[in-house]
Motif scaffolding. Structure first.
Motif, PDB file in Angstrom:
ATOM      1  N   UNK A 330     -49.529  -8.485 -85.669  1.00  0.00           N
ATOM      2  CA  UNK A 330     -49.522  -8.683 -84.172  1.00  0.00           C
ATOM      3  C   UNK A 330     -51.157  -8.601 -84.109  1.00  0.00           C
ATOM      4  N   UNK A 331     -51.456  -9.532 -82.819  1.00  0.00           N
ATOM      5  CA  UNK A 331     -52.724  -9.661 -82.151  1.00  0.00           C
ATOM      6  C   UNK A 331     -53.348  -8.293 -82.269  1.00  0.00           C
ATOM      7  N   UNK A 332     -54.669  -8.428 -82.591  1.00  0.00           N
ATOM      8  CA  UNK A 332     -55.355  -7.068 -82.441  1.00  0.00           C
ATOM      9  C   UNK A 332     -55.512  -6.531 -81.227  1.00  0.00           C
ATOM     10  N   UNK A 333     -55.429  -5.223 -81.224  1.00  0.00           N
ATOM     11  CA  UNK A 333     -55.341  -4.277 -80.161  1.00  0.00           C
ATOM     12  C   UNK A 333     -54.262  -4.562 -78.980  1.00  0.00           C
ATOM     13  N   UNK A 334     -53.393  -5.410 -79.346  1.00  0.00           N
ATOM     14  CA  UNK A 334     -52.116  -5.493 -78.313  1.00  0.00           C
ATOM     15  C   UNK A 334     -51.297  -4.422 -78.663  1.00  0.00           C
ATOM     16  N   UNK A 335     -51.384  -3.410 -77.844  1.00  0.00           N
ATOM     17  CA  UNK A 335     -50.280  -2.162 -77.964  1.00  0.00           C
ATOM     18  C   UNK A 335     -48.837  -2.516 -77.656  1.00  0.00           C
ATOM     19  N   UNK A 336     -48.531  -3.541 -76.682  1.00  0.00           N
ATOM     20  CA  UNK A 336     -47.362  -4.009 -76.171  1.00  0.00           C
ATOM     21  C   UNK A 336     -46.829  -4.794 -77.610  1.00  0.00           C
ATOM     22  N   UNK A 337     -47.295  -5.498 -78.017  1.00  0.00           N
ATOM     23  CA  UNK A 337     -47.139  -6.579 -79.303  1.00  0.00           C
ATOM     24  C   UNK A 337     -46.690  -5.550 -80.595  1.00  0.00           C
ATOM     25  N   UNK A 338     -47.529  -4.506 -80.709  1.00  0.00           N
ATOM     26  CA  UNK A 338     -47.298  -3.543 -81.708  1.00  0.00           C
ATOM     27  C   UNK A 338     -46.138  -2.909 -81.653  1.00  0.00           C
ATOM     28  N   UNK A 339     -45.858  -2.246 -80.395  1.00  0.00           N
ATOM     29  CA  UNK A 339     -44.765  -1.554 -80.023  1.00  0.00           C
ATOM     30  C   UNK A 339     -43.332  -2.612 -80.103  1.00  0.00           C
ATOM     31  N   UNK A 340     -43.524  -3.923 -79.715  1.00  0.00           N
ATOM     32  CA  UNK A 340     -42.553  -4.689 -79.661  1.00  0.00           C
ATOM     33  C   UNK A 340     -41.879  -5.140 -81.150  1.00  0.00           C
ATOM     34  N   UNK A 341     -43.040  -4.994 -82.437  1.00  0.00           N
ATOM     35  CA  UNK A 341     -42.752  -5.322 -83.664  1.00  0.00           C
ATOM     36  C   UNK A 341     -42.023  -4.233 -84.091  1.00  0.00           C
ATOM     37  N   UNK A 342     -42.511  -2.764 -83.510  1.00  0.00           N
ATOM     38  CA  UNK A 342     -41.723  -1.706 -84.174  1.00  0.00           C
ATOM     39  C   UNK A 342     -40.223  -1.636 -83.779  1.00  0.00           C
ATOM     40  N   UNK A 343     -40.253  -1.950 -82.585  1.00  0.00           N
ATOM     41  CA  UNK A 343     -38.808  -1.812 -82.044  1.00  0.00           C
ATOM     42  C   UNK A 343     -37.923  -3.007 -82.628  1.00  0.00           C
ATOM     43  N   UNK A 344     -38.368  -4.103 -82.958  1.00  0.00           N
ATOM     44  CA  UNK A 344     -37.444  -5.390 -83.594  1.00  0.00           C
ATOM     45  C   UNK A 344     -37.056  -4.775 -84.971  1.00  0.00           C
ATOM     46  N   UNK A 345     -37.991  -4.014 -85.621  1.00  0.00           N
ATOM     47  CA  UNK A 345     -37.733  -3.790 -86.988  1.00  0.00           C
ATOM     48  C   UNK A 345     -36.668  -2.714 -86.894  1.00  0.00           C
ATOM     49  N   UNK A 346     -36.813  -1.625 -85.988  1.00  0.00           N
ATOM     50  CA  UNK A 346     -35.782  -0.513 -86.023  1.00  0.00           C
ATOM     51  C   UNK A 346     -34.605  -0.973 -85.659  1.00  0.00           C
ATOM     52  N   UNK A 347     -34.320  -1.959 -84.728  1.00  0.00           N
ATOM     53  CA  UNK A 347     -33.158  -2.326 -84.065  1.00  0.00           C
ATOM     54  C   UNK A 347     -32.350  -3.321 -85.298  1.00  0.00           C
ATOM     55  N   UNK A 348     -33.119  -3.925 -85.995  1.00  0.00           N
ATOM     56  CA  UNK A 348     -32.712  -4.755 -86.986  1.00  0.00           C
ATOM     57  C   UNK A 348     -32.129  -3.895 -88.251  1.00  0.00           C
ATOM     58  N   UNK A 349     -32.644  -2.784 -88.476  1.00  0.00           N
ATOM     59  CA  UNK A 349     -32.253  -2.138 -89.467  1.00  0.00           C
ATOM     60  C   UNK A 349     -30.974  -1.080 -89.002  1.00  0.00           C
ATOM     61  N   UNK A 350     -30.893  -0.852 -87.766  1.00  0.00           N
ATOM     62  CA  UNK A 350     -30.051   0.123 -87.265  1.00  0.00           C
ATOM     63  C   UNK A 350     -28.713  -0.810 -86.701  1.00  0.00           C
ATOM     64  N   UNK A 351     -29.019  -2.027 -86.575  1.00  0.00           N
ATOM     65  CA  UNK A 351     -27.951  -3.188 -86.357  1.00  0.00           C
ATOM     66  C   UNK A 351     -27.799  -3.166 -84.901  1.00  0.00           C
ATOM     67  N   UNK A 352     -28.704  -2.637 -84.137  1.00  0.00           N
ATOM     68  CA  UNK A 352     -28.807  -2.697 -82.682  1.00  0.00           C
ATOM     69  C   UNK A 352     -29.108  -3.884 -81.937  1.00  0.00           C
TER      70      UNK A 352
END
Length: 353
Positions: A330-352
């Motif tokens: 994700x773009x450098x220093x973009x904390x919201x984008x970093x969080x969004x990417x983590x959220x996307x991965x966790x939700x996809x792995x959990x099926x949510x």
């Protein structure tokens, strides 16, 4: 010489030899690979030793003062340390090649080249810019250390860089081209078939989603940004946990991290190399908020363990995270984008959704 085998004596120089620093783990791997080649005799010279070397590799400890400030002043003034130089320089005389990974031991490698004709190869990792640190004194120290590192690197006969990014930066800084050798990991230790249940039991994680960071607890790693991103994710997934694996070398910075964290953020301190793969196996996503990286070994280790990764698109990360299946940049220093990417991965792995 034994039979038709010619012995090549190789010295590897690094500031510390411990499992908690990425450079040191690269040194251990390099020493192991070189010592496995017929005819090679490998010795590691270091200022401080905290782990055992590979088989058939000797370690010689030069020593240095203890304490945050004392260590840094000692490193900067090493070329003036006649006692240490007179003591240790003659020991390099018996070697054919010296690989130096860091200043101030670059200076010893250069003197060995000039005095004894030893081939000096500089191993280029990433140099954090002064702005990566907090406060005037740390800025000044980083500026002086980088200048001395590059000056001593320019005296080398040859150079190795750990990524194309590092190769480009070295060429731009001092006009020295280098061969790229990507950092290796031990695929017998880091692989997808590791059971992470032992880590989940150890930290009472049950079925909680887990976000993991491994590395130095230092300002350049921007762990404050990582924790900020974690709490954004936690707003959506309240039972998520963040595990931070690593040794703190900046006491004030470590205290600040603890103050901004609740008990869902787990600081493990130093973890042995034997235990580390189980942490990767026990997480759902590996994440880092570092803004300056010449390679990033934990990103590779996490992917080797079958875990998706999230990082800022900086330095060599695009060389390390090559496909969307492996992770997201994700773009450098973009904390919201970093969080969004983590959220996307966790939700996809959990099926949510």
């Amino acid at each position: 010489m034994v039979g038709d085998t010619v012995t090549t004596r190789i010295a590897i120089l690094c500031n510390t030899f411990s499992g908690s620093v990425g450079v040191d783990r690269v040194v251990a791997r390099q020493a192991k690979n070189l010592s496995n080649m017929p005819g090679n005799h490998v010795t590691i010279f270091t200022l401080k030793q905290e782990m055992s070397p590979p088989d058939n590799v000797e370690v010689r400890v030069i020593g240095m003062p203890h304490g945050f400030i004392a260590e840094r002043l000692w490193r900067l003034s090493f070329p003036l340390n006649a006692i240490k130089i007179v003591q240790w320089l003659p020991m390099l005389k018996e070697y054919d090649i010296v690989y130096s990974h860091q200043y101030p031991l670059n200076w010893l490698a250069y003197l060995g080249k000039r005095r004894y004709g030893i081939k000096y190869i500089y191993y280029h990792h990433h140099l954090n810019p002064p702005e990566a640190y907090d406060g005037f004194l740390q800025h000044a120290y980083a500026r002086m250390l980088n200048s001395l590192t590059l000056w001593s690197a320019k005296k080398a006969d040859d150079a190795i860089s750990i990524s194309q990014y590092s190769r480009k930066s070295l060429l731009e800084d001092i006009g020295l081209d280098s061969t790229v050798i990507y950092d290796e990991i031990d695929l017998d230790r880091f692989h997808p078939d590791i059971d992470g249940a032992i880590i989940r039991r150890k930290h009472n994680l049950d079925n909680n989603p887990v976000m993991l960071y491994v590395g130095g607890i230092t300002p350049p790693k921007r762990i404050k940004l990582l924790i900020e991103a974690y709490y954004i994710v936690k707003d959506t997934i309240p039972d998520i946990k963040l595990i931070i694996v690593g040794k703190g070398s900046f006491d004030g910075y470590y205290r600040d991290l603890k103050k901004m964290s609740d008990d869902s953020v787990i600081f493990t301190g130093y973890i042995s190399d034997d235990e580390l793969p189980y942490y990767y196996a026990g997480c759902d996503v590996y994440a880092t908020a570092s803004l300056w990286e010449g390679f990033n070994l934990p990103l590779v280790e996490a992917q080797a363990c079958g875990k998706p990764v999230v990082a800022f698109d900086v330095g060599a990360h695009s060389e390390v995270v090559s496909t969307p299946e492996n992770g997201l940049l994700v773009p450098a220093a973009d904390v919201s984008a970093l969080a969004g990417a983590v959220l996307k991965i966790i939700q996809s792995r959990s099926g949510c959704s």
